[in-house]
Design an enzyme around this catalytic site. Structure first.
Site, PDB file in Angstrom:
ATOM      1  N   GLY A 249       0.840  -1.184   0.000  1.00 36.73           N
ATOM      2  CA  GLY A 249       0.000   0.000   0.000  1.00 36.73           C
ATOM      3  C   GLY A 249       0.875   1.234   0.000  1.00 36.73           C
ATOM      4  O   GLY A 249       0.481   2.285   0.505  1.00 36.73           O
TER       5      GLY A 249
ATOM      6  N   HIS B 208     -13.513  10.923  10.255  1.00 35.84           N
ATOM      7  CA  HIS B 208     -12.297  10.592   9.521  1.00 35.84           C
ATOM      8  C   HIS B 208     -12.451  11.056   8.077  1.00 35.84           C
ATOM      9  O   HIS B 208     -13.556  11.365   7.630  1.00 35.84           O
ATOM     10  CB  HIS B 208     -12.023   9.080   9.527  1.00 35.84           C
ATOM     11  CG  HIS B 208     -11.605   8.536  10.851  1.00 35.84           C
ATOM     12  ND1 HIS B 208     -12.491   8.355  11.893  1.00 35.84           N
ATOM     13  CD2 HIS B 208     -10.386   8.137  11.315  1.00 35.84           C
ATOM     14  CE1 HIS B 208     -11.842   7.862  12.935  1.00 35.84           C
ATOM     15  NE2 HIS B 208     -10.568   7.725  12.610  1.00 35.84           N
TER      16      HIS B 208
ATOM     17  N   LYS C  94     -11.987   6.846   4.280  1.00 39.91           N
ATOM     18  CA  LYS C  94     -12.003   5.761   5.265  1.00 39.91           C
ATOM     19  C   LYS C  94     -13.381   5.125   5.253  1.00 39.91           C
ATOM     20  O   LYS C  94     -14.358   5.722   5.706  1.00 39.91           O
ATOM     21  CB  LYS C  94     -11.654   6.256   6.660  1.00 39.91           C
ATOM     22  CG  LYS C  94     -11.626   5.130   7.700  1.00 39.91           C
ATOM     23  CD  LYS C  94     -11.108   5.619   9.042  1.00 39.91           C
ATOM     24  CE  LYS C  94     -11.191   4.523  10.101  1.00 39.91           C
ATOM     25  NZ  LYS C  94     -10.428   3.307   9.735  1.00 39.91           N
TER      26      LYS C  94
END
Length: 326
Positions: free
Chosen positions: A58, A209, A213
């Site tokens: 990632g 967030h 997310k």
């Protein structure tokens, strides 16, 4: 009671301007690599471990990039391969001076096994997506590579069972921010020592967030589990997840420059007759707190591997208890 932690985002407006009460088969590689795990790192016990080789999966995501930046500063060795989506397979990206080739799902096992053969002291850092947590962990365990799982989501029970059965060394934590983890540890202590202290109290939870997310905050779930031990009845399905940027600015008080990376939490408790209330709040702007914690987790895990520790699965509280973070 008011407990607040804010990281590099002054000045801050109050977190919530509105009423808190409103509104996751054995392969060829398994036997081969399991035999060599016990000698992953060969060094003197007095040697300071810094240049640990890490594979950041990632790497092109926001957390992956933040980890690489922090790892560069700490002197870790960034390996030139990473896992990514099929659409990015074959691409080479530059992340803070490190050229990294992206490999798709179909070649993950051969790439990881080859890399581990070349770098037997490597540790994988996983910041991918929730849907890949269990598949990735299963792969790391099959090949026998130690890892730090920073990705939230997945089936955590299966995750721990998979790692436990494989005997691979790993740091798994829903929260990598050291100071936030210290707060979580304090909550655990309170829950263990004063069970039922908040019996009858109602709980309202809001977490904000960045819009990208997709899952509910793992930190919020951890704090809620403590409140449940303290006697509070709560259904996680009613956690108020705020992902709309306009609401984040106007209602939550998130600075606009941190809309793409923040973690604001509010836990509001009130007594049955509404005469007593408690608020627990912690705000984080940016990702450096998690990246620095991840680097500490890597260095911690390297030492545990070096010392051939009996315990194999750790979390960030274990890292904190070691007491020698940077």
């Amino acid at each position: 009671m008011w407990i607040q932690g804010a990281v590099i985002c002054e000045p801050l407006k109050p977190l919530y301007l509105s009423n808190p009460l409103s509104s996751n088969g054995t392969s060829f590689f398994t036997n081969h690599y399991q035999k060599r795990r016990s000698s992953v790192v060969v060094m003197s016990m007095t040697t300071k471990i810094t240049a640990v080789p890490i594979m950041v999966n990632g790497c092109n995501g926001k957390m992956g990039r933040s980890v690489i930046l922090a790892a560069n500063s700490a002197g870790l060795q960034i390996l030139p391969k990473s896992f990514g989506p099929e659409k990015e397979a074959g691409n080479t990206v530059e992340v803070f001076g490190n050229e990294i080739k992206i490999h798709g799902p179909s070649e993950r096992e051969s790439v990881l096994a080859s890399l581990y053969d070349e770098y037997p002291s490597m540790i994988v850092v996983d910041y991918t997506v929730p849907d890949l947590v269990n598949d990735n962990a299963d792969l790391y365990c099959r090949v026998g590579v130690p890892f730090v799982m920073g990705t939230t989501g997945g089936d955590r029970d299966i995750l721990y069972k998979t790692v436990d059965a494989s005997k691979v060394y790993a740091v798994i934590s829903p929260q990598m921010g050291k100071q936030v983890v210290a707060f979580l540890a304090a909550m655990e202590i309170m829950a263990e020592q004063f069970p039922g202290a908040f019996s009858g109290y109602s709980l309202h939870v809001k977490e904000s967030h960045q819009a990208g997310k997709l899952d509910t905050s793992g930190t919020a779930k951890a704090v809620i589990s403590c409140f449940k031990k303290l006697g509070v009845s709560f259904d996680e399905q009613v956690i108020e997840m705020i992902r709309d940027p306009k609401e984040q600015v106007e209602l939550v008080g998130v600075p606009e420059e941190y809309l793409s990376g923040h973690a604001f939490h509010l836990y509001y408790l009130s007594s049955p007759d509404k005469t007593v209330s408690f608020e627990f709040q912690h705000n984080v702007c940016g990702r450096s707190i998690y990246a620095e914690g991840t680097v500490d987790a890597v260095l911690f895990l390297a030492k545990k591997i070096q010392s051939k520790a009996d315990k194999r699965i750790y979390d960030m509280i274990d890292v904190l208890r070691e007491g020698n973070m940077r």
